[in-house]
Design a protein around this motif. Structure first.
Motif, PDB file in Angstrom:
ATOM      1  N   TYR A 179     -13.415  -0.418   5.305  1.00 40.46           N
ATOM      2  CA  TYR A 179     -12.528  -0.627   4.152  1.00 40.46           C
ATOM      3  C   TYR A 179     -12.590  -2.103   3.743  1.00 40.46           C
ATOM      4  N   ALA A 180     -13.538  -2.413   2.878  1.00 39.21           N
ATOM      5  CA  ALA A 180     -13.807  -3.802   2.494  1.00 39.21           C
ATOM      6  C   ALA A 180     -12.603  -4.477   1.847  1.00 39.21           C
ATOM      7  N   SER A 181     -11.865  -3.747   1.033  1.00 31.78           N
ATOM      8  CA  SER A 181     -10.710  -4.335   0.343  1.00 31.78           C
ATOM      9  C   SER A 181      -9.670  -4.857   1.330  1.00 31.78           C
ATOM     10  N   ALA A 182      -9.490  -4.145   2.439  1.00 32.99           N
ATOM     11  CA  ALA A 182      -8.527  -4.581   3.454  1.00 32.99           C
ATOM     12  C   ALA A 182      -9.037  -5.807   4.200  1.00 32.99           C
ATOM     13  N   TYR A 183     -10.332  -5.817   4.527  1.00 35.07           N
ATOM     14  CA  TYR A 183     -10.910  -6.998   5.191  1.00 35.07           C
ATOM     15  C   TYR A 183     -10.792  -8.231   4.293  1.00 35.07           C
ATOM     16  N   LEU A 242      -4.354  -4.463   8.858  1.00 36.91           N
ATOM     17  CA  LEU A 242      -5.002  -4.082  10.115  1.00 36.91           C
ATOM     18  C   LEU A 242      -4.936  -2.568  10.323  1.00 36.91           C
ATOM     19  N   LYS A 243      -3.819  -1.956   9.911  1.00 36.15           N
ATOM     20  CA  LYS A 243      -3.713  -0.493   9.978  1.00 36.15           C
ATOM     21  C   LYS A 243      -4.766   0.155   9.074  1.00 36.15           C
ATOM     22  N   CYS A 244      -4.983  -0.475   7.913  1.00 37.11           N
ATOM     23  CA  CYS A 244      -5.981   0.051   6.965  1.00 37.11           C
ATOM     24  C   CYS A 244      -7.366   0.098   7.603  1.00 37.11           C
ATOM     25  N   VAL A 245      -7.752  -0.983   8.282  1.00 32.99           N
ATOM     26  CA  VAL A 245      -9.102  -1.010   8.862  1.00 32.99           C
ATOM     27  C   VAL A 245      -9.190  -0.175  10.133  1.00 32.99           C
ATOM     28  N   GLU A 246      -8.048   0.135  10.725  1.00 30.89           N
ATOM     29  CA  GLU A 246      -8.050   1.106  11.835  1.00 30.89           C
ATOM     30  C   GLU A 246      -8.359   2.504  11.296  1.00 30.89           C
ATOM     31  N   LEU A 247      -7.810   2.794  10.122  1.00 31.98           N
ATOM     32  CA  LEU A 247      -8.053   4.096   9.503  1.00 31.98           C
ATOM     33  C   LEU A 247      -9.481   4.207   8.979  1.00 31.98           C
ATOM     34  N   ASP A 248      -9.993   3.082   8.483  1.00 36.53           N
ATOM     35  CA  ASP A 248     -11.341   3.075   7.904  1.00 36.53           C
ATOM     36  C   ASP A 248     -11.992   1.736   8.240  1.00 36.53           C
ATOM     37  N   THR A 249     -12.908   1.758   9.180  1.00 38.23           N
ATOM     38  CA  THR A 249     -13.529   0.502   9.635  1.00 38.23           C
ATOM     39  C   THR A 249     -14.454  -0.102   8.576  1.00 38.23           C
ATOM     40  N   LYS A 260       4.595   9.599   3.654  1.00 39.29           N
ATOM     41  CA  LYS A 260       5.330  10.644   4.367  1.00 39.29           C
ATOM     42  C   LYS A 260       4.543  11.950   4.385  1.00 39.29           C
ATOM     43  N   SER A 261       3.842  12.219   3.299  1.00 37.38           N
ATOM     44  CA  SER A 261       3.036  13.440   3.215  1.00 37.38           C
ATOM     45  C   SER A 261       1.629  13.232   3.745  1.00 37.38           C
ATOM     46  N   GLU A 262       1.098  12.040   3.512  1.00 36.52           N
ATOM     47  CA  GLU A 262      -0.273  11.737   3.920  1.00 36.52           C
ATOM     48  C   GLU A 262      -0.290  10.392   4.641  1.00 36.52           C
ATOM     49  N   PRO A 263       0.052  10.370   5.933  1.00 35.89           N
ATOM     50  CA  PRO A 263       0.180   9.105   6.680  1.00 35.89           C
ATOM     51  C   PRO A 263      -1.094   8.271   6.719  1.00 35.89           C
ATOM     52  N   GLU A 264      -2.234   8.895   6.465  1.00 35.68           N
ATOM     53  CA  GLU A 264      -3.502   8.162   6.532  1.00 35.68           C
ATOM     54  C   GLU A 264      -4.062   7.845   5.146  1.00 35.68           C
ATOM     55  N   ARG A 265      -3.201   7.884   4.152  1.00 36.29           N
ATOM     56  CA  ARG A 265      -3.641   7.541   2.782  1.00 36.29           C
ATOM     57  C   ARG A 265      -3.778   6.013   2.692  1.00 36.29           C
ATOM     58  N   LYS A 266      -4.986   5.531   2.892  1.00 37.25           N
ATOM     59  CA  LYS A 266      -5.211   4.089   3.042  1.00 37.25           C
ATOM     60  C   LYS A 266      -4.893   3.304   1.769  1.00 37.25           C
ATOM     61  N   GLU A 267      -5.057   3.937   0.597  1.00 34.39           N
ATOM     62  CA  GLU A 267      -4.768   3.230  -0.652  1.00 34.39           C
ATOM     63  C   GLU A 267      -3.283   2.902  -0.767  1.00 34.39           C
ATOM     64  N   ALA A 268      -2.445   3.809  -0.288  1.00 39.16           N
ATOM     65  CA  ALA A 268      -1.002   3.556  -0.308  1.00 39.16           C
ATOM     66  C   ALA A 268      -0.656   2.408   0.631  1.00 39.16           C
ATOM     67  N   LEU A 269      -1.265   2.434   1.824  1.00 39.69           N
ATOM     68  CA  LEU A 269      -1.047   1.347   2.786  1.00 39.69           C
ATOM     69  C   LEU A 269      -1.497   0.011   2.218  1.00 39.69           C
ATOM     70  N   LEU A 270      -2.677  -0.007   1.603  1.00 44.43           N
ATOM     71  CA  LEU A 270      -3.207  -1.256   1.051  1.00 44.43           C
ATOM     72  C   LEU A 270      -2.252  -1.838   0.014  1.00 44.43           C
ATOM     73  N   ASN A 271      -1.737  -0.994  -0.847  1.00 48.17           N
ATOM     74  CA  ASN A 271      -0.834  -1.475  -1.894  1.00 48.17           C
ATOM     75  C   ASN A 271       0.487  -1.986  -1.323  1.00 48.17           C
ATOM     76  N   ILE A 272       0.976  -1.349  -0.273  1.00 54.37           N
ATOM     77  CA  ILE A 272       2.177  -1.861   0.401  1.00 54.37           C
ATOM     78  C   ILE A 272       1.875  -3.245   0.989  1.00 54.37           C
ATOM     79  N   GLY A 273       0.692  -3.380   1.578  1.00 51.92           N
ATOM     80  CA  GLY A 273       0.282  -4.673   2.105  1.00 51.92           C
ATOM     81  C   GLY A 273       0.212  -5.734   1.028  1.00 51.92           C
ATOM     82  N   LEU A 274      -0.266  -5.367  -0.154  1.00 52.53           N
ATOM     83  CA  LEU A 274      -0.353  -6.317  -1.267  1.00 52.53           C
ATOM     84  C   LEU A 274       1.028  -6.771  -1.725  1.00 52.53           C
TER      85      LEU A 274
END
Length: 237
Positions: free
Chosen positions: A157-161, A148-155, A118-132
């Motif tokens: 982002y190996a952990s998401a791939y 997929l949102k994670c790799v859109e934010l950071d192409t 909510k405060s940082e919509p592009e915080r990829k670590e938060a997204l990754l953990n929700i995905g997990l």
């Protein structure tokens, strides 16, 4: 009238001095902890909190110390105190969410990760953990959407791939899984688990030569615990 002004000014000066002392002691505690002077670090944090019991950074740093020492429950308590005194402390939400996730408290973890977003919509670590969380609960469709949102934010982002590769493996879409895994390795060629996973995929494809290459690379990077790979290790001599 003048007496009251003097008293108020004195109180403000005392408050400012107490806060400054707390900041200094807090920084000293961090320095001591980094030097592995654990007892000294906690003593300094105690002193800092006596100077100013509302200074959230002291609770945050105490939480980080507990976390690094493996005391997850105590760390959660301290992150919660940091949030109490500073509700805008997004890093405390992030760290507490990870600890909730580690303790299999997925609902609490989700709440914290969503607060971060909510405060940082592009915080990829938060997204990754929700995905997990979705991945572990077998909700692969939602997990894939998040990764997929994670790799859109950071192409890069190996952990998401890597998680996308695992999803494609479960969906038996092996060529897509292999492509994602190759992407992981191109981004981070020093990650043991990527080579372990690709070795297994190469074994499944019947490509023992490439499997052996990945196996030996994994061995170079560290200890290989995967029983499937160990079973085929002799073939690579």
């Amino acid at each position: 009238m003048y007496t009251k002004i003097i008293l108020i000014s004195g109180f403000l000066l005392f408050a400012q001095n107490s806060f400054s002392q707390s900041i200094i002691l807090n920084e000293m505690a961090i320095d001591q902890f980094e030097k592995s002077q654990i007892d000294s670090a906690f003593t300094l944090l105690d002193k800092a909190q006596k100077q100013d019991s509302t200074y959230s950074e002291t609770y945050y740093n105490r939480a980080v110390m507990y976390r690094d020492m493996g005391m997850k429950d105590l760390a959660i308590i301290q992150f919660s105190k940091a949030i109490h005194f500073n509700p805008a402390d997004i890093d405390s939400y992030m760290n507490r969410g990870i600890l909730f996730f580690d303790n299999h408290k997925d609902d609490l973890a989700l709440n914290d990760f969503n607060t971060v977003l909510k405060s940082e919509p592009e915080r990829k670590e938060a997204l990754l953990n929700i995905g997990l969380i979705y991945f572990n609960s077998k909700n692969l469709k939602e997990a894939e959407s998040i990764f997929l949102k994670c790799v859109e934010l950071d192409t890069n982002y190996a952990s998401a791939y890597f998680r996308l590769a695992k999803i494609k493996m479960q969906q038996e879409k092996h060529s897509e899984a292999y492509a994602y895994l190759n992407k992981c390795i191109s981004i981070n060629p020093e990650k043991l688990e990527y080579f372990e996973f690709r070795a297994i995929m190469n074994l499944m494809k019947g490509d023992n030569k490439k499997a052996c290459e990945d196996l030996w690379k994994a061995i170079q990077l560290g200890s290989v615990d995967n029983t499937i790979i160990k079973a085929h290790a002799k073939e690579c001599h």
